[in-house]
Design an enzyme around this catalytic site. Structure first.
Site, PDB file in Angstrom:
ATOM      1  N   LYS A 222       6.272  53.393  31.269  1.00  0.00           N
ATOM      2  CA  LYS A 222       6.686  52.090  30.738  1.00  0.00           C
ATOM      3  C   LYS A 222       8.159  52.098  30.310  1.00  0.00           C
ATOM      4  CE  LYS A 222       2.685  49.692  30.794  1.00  0.00           C
ATOM      5  NZ  LYS A 222       1.543  49.554  29.895  1.00  0.00           N
ATOM      6  N   ARG A 258      -4.478  55.659  30.392  1.00  0.00           N
ATOM      7  CA  ARG A 258      -4.324  55.052  31.727  1.00  0.00           C
ATOM      8  C   ARG A 258      -2.995  55.553  32.294  1.00  0.00           C
ATOM      9  NH1 ARG A 258      -1.759  50.695  33.939  1.00  0.00           N
ATOM     10  NH2 ARG A 258      -2.873  49.566  35.570  1.00  0.00           N
TER      11      ARG A 258
HETATM   12  N1  HH2 Z   1      -0.555  48.269  31.787  1.00  0.00           N
HETATM   13  C1  HH2 Z   1      -0.395  47.755  33.021  1.00  0.00           C
HETATM   14  C2  HH2 Z   1      -1.492  47.185  33.696  1.00  0.00           C
HETATM   15  N2  HH2 Z   1      -2.724  47.177  33.150  1.00  0.00           N
HETATM   16  N3  HH2 Z   1      -4.152  47.720  31.356  1.00  0.00           N
HETATM   17  C3  HH2 Z   1      -4.337  48.233  30.143  1.00  0.00           C
HETATM   18  N4  HH2 Z   1      -5.558  48.237  29.598  1.00  0.00           N
HETATM   19  N5  HH2 Z   1      -3.302  48.778  29.425  1.00  0.00           N
HETATM   20  C4  HH2 Z   1      -2.029  48.819  29.913  1.00  0.00           C
HETATM   21  O1  HH2 Z   1      -1.113  49.307  29.214  1.00  0.00           O
HETATM   22  C5  HH2 Z   1      -1.803  48.269  31.221  1.00  0.00           C
HETATM   23  C6  HH2 Z   1      -2.908  47.721  31.917  1.00  0.00           C
HETATM   24  C7  HH2 Z   1       0.943  47.772  33.655  1.00  0.00           C
HETATM   25  O2  HH2 Z   1       1.143  48.950  34.401  1.00  0.00           O
HETATM   26  P1  HH2 Z   1       1.010  49.047  35.989  1.00  0.00           P
HETATM   27  O3  HH2 Z   1      -0.371  48.711  36.448  1.00  0.00           O
HETATM   28  O4  HH2 Z   1       1.484  50.379  36.415  1.00  0.00           O
HETATM   29  O5  HH2 Z   1       2.058  48.007  36.526  1.00  0.00           O
HETATM   30  P2  HH2 Z   1       1.902  46.556  37.143  1.00  0.00           P
HETATM   31  O6  HH2 Z   1       1.301  45.659  36.114  1.00  0.00           O
HETATM   32  O7  HH2 Z   1       3.317  46.175  37.504  1.00  0.00           O
HETATM   33  O8  HH2 Z   1       0.995  46.661  38.340  1.00  0.00           O
END
Ligand code: HH2
Length: 275
Positions: A222, A258
């Site tokens: 992040k 995660r």
């Molecule tokens: N962060 C992201 C997506 N889903 N779900 C939970 N429960 N907690 C989190 O911190 C969280 C989440 C964002 O990360 P990522 O999936 O890598 O990126 P993107 O939203 O751009 O696909």
């Protein structure tokens, strides 16, 4: 338990690793890498080999400013991946990262057992969908929406406000018929929070223990990690992310992490918990 593994906020505890499988063209760190169902399934299986105990499949980026995806498109992205993982690794629990009841229902029918909802049941149809499937849910805190959340996040007391908001979300889940012991909470690192808000939340995470639910944390790659390291891009945030999980685990503050980088996080955790 030996004195040496008792952290500042509680005993160190084992943390389950949730491997991230993003089937999106635009995720902030791995967008476009696993667009074909076969590539996404292969990636998920690799994460399991590396030590992921569950997999989180997502078909819509929620990074700041991301464009929302219609549910049919999101479903088209994730369903073959959920089905493929179910076939290839029937023993591995799958969580579906969605805030859309249509996508959640289809994924649960295809074998997912948890809904990871970054809007904390923002759509009132979601709770009943999860309850009817007998599934679990992760309710995450977000201020605003991905389109607006990083404009000017503001809190009086970020730890107290996030805890209070999650308490309401847990109540919504239970009122919808979801078993209390199947509800996880997540403070939503990076979702409508400044760098200082993220740090305050992580330092004050013990407050979330008052909710009595497992705590999931998503620090992986992040922005605040990039900022702490001097504006490094997502692919250079691996070590910083693993350290964040190891420190939180050694303080006994988290139950599920995660992560994009399962191997590295597992190594960091092994050392932190041994010490
Ligand atoms: N962060 C992201 C997506 N889903 N779900 C939970 N429960 N907690 C989190 O911190 C969280 C989440 C964002 O990360 P990522 O999936 O890598 O990126 P993107 O939203 O751009 O696909």
């Amino acid at each position: 338990m030996p004195e040496s593994v008792v952290g500042r906020s509680g005993p160190a505890r084992l943390v389950r690793l949730m491997g991230i499988v993003n089937v999106t063209p635009d995720s902030f760190s791995d967008g476009g890498r696993f667009l074909s169902p076969a590539a996404a399934v292969e990636h998920g299986l690799k994460l399991v080999e590396q030590g992921a105990e569950l997999l989180d499949v997502g078909g819509e980026s929620t990074r700041p400013g991301a464009t929302p995806v219609p549910w049919m498109e999101e479903l088209k992205r994730v369903l073959p991946v959920v089905e493929g993982l179910r076939r290839a690794a029937p023993q591995v629990p799958i969580s579906i990262d969605t805030s859309k009841p249509e996508v959640a229902r289809a994924a649960l029918e295809a074998g997912a057992s948890v809904v990871n909802d970054v809007t904390a049941l923002g759509d009132e149809r979601m709770g009943p969908v999860v309850a009817e499937a007998g599934a679990g849910v992760c309710v995450m805190h977000m201020q605003g929406t991905p389109q607006t959340m990083q404009h000017k996040p503001w809190y009086g007391d970020v730890v107290a406000e996030v805890t209070q908001s999650l308490a309401l979300a847990v109540n919504r889940a239970v009122a919808a018929g979801i078993a209390r012991d199947k509800v996880w909470v997540d403070p939503g690192i990076g979702f409508g929070k400044s760098m200082e808000h993220n740090l305050e939340l992580l330092r004050g995470l013990a407050a979330l223990r008052s909710l009595g639910c497992p705590i999931l944390i998503g620090t992986s790659r992040k922005g605040f990690i990039g900022a702490l390291l001097g504006k490094v891009p997502p692919e250079r945030r691996v070590l910083g992310s693993a350290v964040s999980i190891a420190v939180l685990a050694s303080r006994g503050l988290i139950d599920v992490a995660r992560v994009h980088d399962v191997s590295e996080t597992r190594e960091a955790l092994a050392i932190a918990l041994a010490l």
